[in-house]
Design a protein around this motif. Sequence first.
Motif, PDB file in Angstrom:
ATOM      1  N   ARG A  28      54.676  25.272  54.449  1.00  0.00           N
ATOM      2  CA  ARG A  28      53.396  25.712  55.012  1.00  0.00           C
ATOM      3  C   ARG A  28      52.250  25.708  53.996  1.00  0.00           C
ATOM      4  N   LYS A  29      52.503  26.190  52.797  1.00  0.00           N
ATOM      5  CA  LYS A  29      51.453  26.257  51.790  1.00  0.00           C
ATOM      6  C   LYS A  29      50.947  24.851  51.441  1.00  0.00           C
ATOM      7  N   GLU A  30      51.880  23.919  51.260  1.00  0.00           N
ATOM      8  CA  GLU A  30      51.490  22.545  50.934  1.00  0.00           C
ATOM      9  C   GLU A  30      50.818  21.863  52.124  1.00  0.00           C
ATOM     10  N   ALA A  31      51.290  22.155  53.312  1.00  0.00           N
ATOM     11  CA  ALA A  31      50.672  21.588  54.518  1.00  0.00           C
ATOM     12  C   ALA A  31      49.238  22.097  54.662  1.00  0.00           C
ATOM     13  N   GLN A  32      48.997  23.346  54.308  1.00  0.00           N
ATOM     14  CA  GLN A  32      47.651  23.904  54.378  1.00  0.00           C
ATOM     15  C   GLN A  32      46.717  23.185  53.411  1.00  0.00           C
ATOM     16  N   VAL A  33      47.203  22.853  52.229  1.00  0.00           N
ATOM     17  CA  VAL A  33      46.399  22.100  51.257  1.00  0.00           C
ATOM     18  C   VAL A  33      46.090  20.714  51.817  1.00  0.00           C
ATOM     19  N   LEU A  34      47.071  20.066  52.431  1.00  0.00           N
ATOM     20  CA  LEU A  34      46.853  18.740  53.020  1.00  0.00           C
ATOM     21  C   LEU A  34      45.834  18.807  54.153  1.00  0.00           C
ATOM     22  N   LEU A  35      45.847  19.886  54.913  1.00  0.00           N
ATOM     23  CA  LEU A  35      44.846  20.076  55.969  1.00  0.00           C
ATOM     24  C   LEU A  35      43.457  20.282  55.358  1.00  0.00           C
ATOM     25  N   SER A  36      43.392  21.094  54.324  1.00  0.00           N
ATOM     26  CA  SER A  36      42.103  21.370  53.669  1.00  0.00           C
ATOM     27  C   SER A  36      41.511  20.111  53.049  1.00  0.00           C
TER      28      SER A  36
END
Length: 68
Positions: A28-36
């Motif tokens: 989730r944390k890495e996916a959030q960075v990819l979204l940002s």
Amino acid sequence: MGIDSNKHCCNNWEPIYFNIHEVPEEWRKEAQVLLSDRTIRGDGKTLMSIRKSDLLAEILKRRIENNK
């Protein structure tokens, strides 16, 4: 009937994540960075729209790039 049930069946093997809360917690944390970073994005109706294998590929790509 056959097409819908087959689609549902395939989504159990290869789910499509439509929001960050559907992503496994360990990603989730890495996916959030990819979204940002807008590396991954939605389809205009949802925040994100990405298959499990595609998200994993993007996460692994980012990990490799960060370790160079």
